[in-house]
Each structure stands twice: as structure tokens, then as C-alpha cells.
Design a protein around this motif. Structure first.
Motif, PDB file in Angstrom:
ATOM      1  N   ARG A 181       8.888  24.777 -38.862  1.00 51.56           N
ATOM      2  CA  ARG A 181       8.774  25.786 -37.812  1.00 51.56           C
ATOM      3  C   ARG A 181       7.625  25.479 -36.858  1.00 51.56           C
ATOM      4  O   ARG A 181       7.306  26.279 -35.987  1.00 51.56           O
ATOM      5  N   ASP A 182       7.008  24.322 -37.020  1.00 53.53           N
ATOM      6  CA  ASP A 182       5.948  23.876 -36.100  1.00 53.53           C
ATOM      7  C   ASP A 182       6.227  22.416 -35.785  1.00 53.53           C
ATOM      8  O   ASP A 182       5.958  21.523 -36.592  1.00 53.53           O
ATOM      9  N   GLU A 213      15.412  23.840 -25.585  1.00 58.54           N
ATOM     10  CA  GLU A 213      16.481  24.820 -25.779  1.00 58.54           C
ATOM     11  C   GLU A 213      16.773  25.014 -27.269  1.00 58.54           C
ATOM     12  O   GLU A 213      16.964  26.141 -27.729  1.00 58.54           O
ATOM     13  N   ARG A 230      14.010  27.197 -29.072  1.00 63.50           N
ATOM     14  CA  ARG A 230      13.542  28.371 -28.329  1.00 63.50           C
ATOM     15  C   ARG A 230      13.383  29.601 -29.206  1.00 63.50           C
ATOM     16  O   ARG A 230      12.860  30.620 -28.761  1.00 63.50           O
ATOM     17  N   ASP A 231      13.797  29.518 -30.478  1.00 63.46           N
ATOM     18  CA  ASP A 231      13.599  30.625 -31.413  1.00 63.46           C
ATOM     19  C   ASP A 231      12.121  31.004 -31.452  1.00 63.46           C
ATOM     20  O   ASP A 231      11.244  30.154 -31.596  1.00 63.46           O
ATOM     21  N   GLY A 232      11.833  32.295 -31.357  1.00 61.77           N
ATOM     22  CA  GLY A 232      10.446  32.757 -31.308  1.00 61.77           C
ATOM     23  C   GLY A 232       9.646  32.443 -32.553  1.00 61.77           C
ATOM     24  O   GLY A 232       8.407  32.483 -32.519  1.00 61.77           O
ATOM     25  N   SER A 233      10.328  32.113 -33.647  1.00 63.84           N
ATOM     26  CA  SER A 233       9.615  31.810 -34.885  1.00 63.84           C
ATOM     27  C   SER A 233       9.177  30.357 -34.968  1.00 63.84           C
ATOM     28  O   SER A 233       8.521  29.959 -35.929  1.00 63.84           O
ATOM     29  N   THR A 275       7.126  27.100 -33.394  1.00 73.24           N
ATOM     30  CA  THR A 275       6.102  26.602 -32.478  1.00 73.24           C
ATOM     31  C   THR A 275       6.506  25.211 -32.009  1.00 73.24           C
ATOM     32  O   THR A 275       6.763  24.323 -32.826  1.00 73.24           O
ATOM     33  N   HIS A 276       6.576  25.037 -30.698  1.00 75.46           N
ATOM     34  CA  HIS A 276       7.027  23.772 -30.127  1.00 75.46           C
ATOM     35  C   HIS A 276       5.964  23.264 -29.159  1.00 75.46           C
ATOM     36  O   HIS A 276       5.689  23.888 -28.135  1.00 75.46           O
TER      37      HIS A 276
END
Length: 329
Positions: free
Chosen positions: A170-171, A193, A196-199, A201-202
Motif C-alpha cells: 500500500r506504499d 490511475e 488512485r485508491d485513497g488507501s 501511498t504513491h
């Protein structure tokens, strides 16, 4: 040859020019071919090409020569070209060279067409003189006046993203190529894209396509405390991924236990490093073959449809389940 076969010179011309069906009897055509073999006849290709207004030569322009991918593109193009009596000249056009210099006194006189891989149309303007048929590979499909053969790089990035998300990452850090080209812009957009899930970190950093540049570009972010650094690095090339592996080793990070790393291209380098890279396999020879077929179609007065070739995720030892983080649920 006409005397040896017992036929007219006109019949010999029709048979050797492959224009005999319906005009010369099959048995007569075979006598002409047998006489040609017995006499050791070889066509004068220079004279034939002069008559047809063709050089039977295609230029394949690539950004660099020291790449497995472009070697594969050339092999595929040359294989198809040989079947049609064409030759393929390989010519490097560095990305920072601007409009490429004409490698011949006059490209229009020396070439039948241009195949350009992984570069902008204006970079090959001088090579084609604005007139030669042009096929663009792994390039902007909106290129005007060119046939296009592309890889589905956007789907490839989505495959990698799904793979990492399924492993619990998730990071994610995206190590992008510091090259302003269509293919790398598509990769960056597709990844943004997909994550883009809010959970999730990109983060994104860029580096020139060199191992040492990649090594330095990720040093700061991989040097962060465990709770703050990414658990996976998605790279725009296997070369960049090799640099990430070097930095991870220097920082004492284990791959894939502490950090997952993915590449792009499936070069020979992908299985030379340890652990072997999870990466995207690109059908380089198919790209070259489709490109040459498209150019032959253009030369025959046809407009070939755009082609998009699929890419394949190859999962190896450089990716694993995301490590548990202190304080995570």
C-alpha cells in the motif's frame, strides 16, 4: 537462356519476372527455370530496383544500440524483410539529439521507408524528408502520416500494480525514466490511475536510464525509517530496477522480504541479478515484424490498421508479500 530453353526472349522475361501465370504454359515456365539453374543465372537486383524505383532498403531508427529490446525489434524486422528481398539498416538516434541527421547524402534516394522505434515523429523528420513512408513503433498513436505498432504498456503497468496490491503493498514508489516520450508518459498515467485508491501511498521519482542514476535516485527515500519508506518500487525498466537492488543491498534491505522491486522489458539482465526480477515481458521481435509488415503495406499503397501487442507479467523472486509495519492493524 532463351536458346537453352527453346523459348522466346519474351517468355524468359515473363518467367524470370514472375509474370508468367496465364501467359506462359507451366511446362514452358519450368523449362525456363531449369535453364536458369543450369546456366547459374542470378538477377541483377540493382538494375531491377532502378527500373522499379526501389532500393529495397528500410531504415530502422532506434534510440540506443546496447539494448536487448531494440536488438529483438531489429531481428523481427529483418526476418520479415528478408522474405521480401529487403534489407534493414539499423541507425541510432539519441533521444537528446533533436532532429536526427540524415545518415545518407539523400535519404529519399537511399531508402524506401523508415521504421522508428520509441521516439517522437519530429526526431526522424530529416531521415524521411517528409516524403518516405513511416512506421512508428512504441510511439504516440496520434503521429500524423505514420502507421503505428504499439505495445500495450498501459495494461502492463496495470498488471504490475494489481500484482503488488494483491501482495498487500500500500506504499509504492514509481521509479520513472527521465525521458520525455510517449511510452513513459503512458506508464506514469496508467500507474497513477491504478493506484488512485485513497488507501495507497504513491510516490514518484525519476532517473536517466542508467544503473548508477537509479541507485542514487532512490537512496533518500529507501533510507527512510521502516514505517515511512515504500514497501515496493515499480521501475520503468530492468536497468532502473538493477540500480534499486544495489541501493537496497547497500542499505541492508532484503529483497523481497523488506522491499519488493519490479522491472519492465524482461531483458537478459532480469535473470542475471539476484533475486531475479519480476518484470514485464515485451514481444520485441513481434514488434519489429509487425513494423516491417506495416511498411511493406504502405509501399504497396495500403494503409495498415494500428496494431497494439499485449505484454506479459513474469513473476520472479523480487516480489513478495508486503512486510508488516509497526503500528499497522
Amino acid at each position: 537462356m532463351a536458346r537453352a530453353a527453346g523459348v522466346s526472349q519474351a517468355a524468359v522475361s515473363l518467367v524470370l519476372g514472375d509474370k508468367w501465370p496465364g501467359r506462359v504454359a507451366p511446362a514452358t515456365a519450368e523449362r525456363v527455370r531449369a535453364a536458369a539453374r543450369d546456366l547459374g543465372y542470378r538477377p541483377n537486383l540493382a538494375a531491377r530496383n532502378l527500373r522499379l524505383g526501389r532500393t529495397r532498403t528500410a531504415l530502422l531508427a532506434v534510440p540506443v544500440l546496447n539494448s536487448d529490446f531494440f536488438a529483438g525489434v531489429h531481428a523481427g524486422a529483418a526476418r520479415v524483410a528478408a522474405r521480401h528481398g529487403f534489407g534493414v539498416v539499423l541507425y541510432p538516434v539519441p533521444a537528446d539529439a533533436g532532429s536526427a541527421p540524415d545518415p545518407f547524402a539523400s535519404a529519399r534516394a537511399a531508402l524506401d521507408g523508415v521504421i522508428a522505434s520509441s521516439m517522437a515523429p519530429d526526431a526522424v523528420a530529416a531521415l524521411r524528408g517528409g516524403e518516405l513512408p513511416l512506421v512508428m513503433l512504441d510511439s504516440d498513436p496520434a503521429a500524423h502520416g505514420a502507421a503505428v505498432v504499439n505495445l500495450d504498456v498501459g495494461d502492463g503497468v496495470r498488471q504490475v500494480a494489481r500484482h503488488l496490491l494483491a501482495l498487500g503493498h500500500r506504499d509504492v514508489l514509481h521509479l520513472g525514466a527521465d525521458v520525455d516520450s510517449w511510452t513513459f508518459r503512458v506508464r506514469a498515467g496508467a500507474l497513477a490511475e491504478a493506484l488512485r485508491d485513497g488507501s495507497v501511498t504513491h510516490r514518484r521519482v525519476t532517473a536517466p536510464l542508467r544503473v548508477d542514476a537509479a541507485r542514487d535516485a532512490v537512496a533518500d527515500v529507501l533510507g527512510l525509517p521502516a514505517a515511512e519508506r515504500p514497501t515496493a518500487v515499480l521501475c520503468d525498466s530492468d536497468v532502473l530496477a538493477a540500480g534499486v537492488l544495489k541501493t537496497a543491498r547497500r542499505l541492508g534491505l532484503r529483497v523481497p522480504e523488506d522491499l519488493s522491486v519490479t522491472g519492465f522489458d524482461d531483458l537478459s539482465l532480469a535473470t542475471a541479478v539476484e533475486p531475479e526480477l519480476t518484470t514485464l515481458r515485451l514481444p520485441a521481435e513481434d514488434v519489429g515484424a509487425h513494423g516491417m509488415r506495416a511498411l511493406l503495406a504502405l509501399l504497396d499503397g495500403e494503409q495498415p490498421p494500428p496494431v497494439t501487442l499485449p505484454v506479459e507479467l513474469v513473476s520472479r523472486g523480487s516480489t513478495a508479500t508486503a512486510p508488516a509495519r509497526r503500528g499497522a492493524p
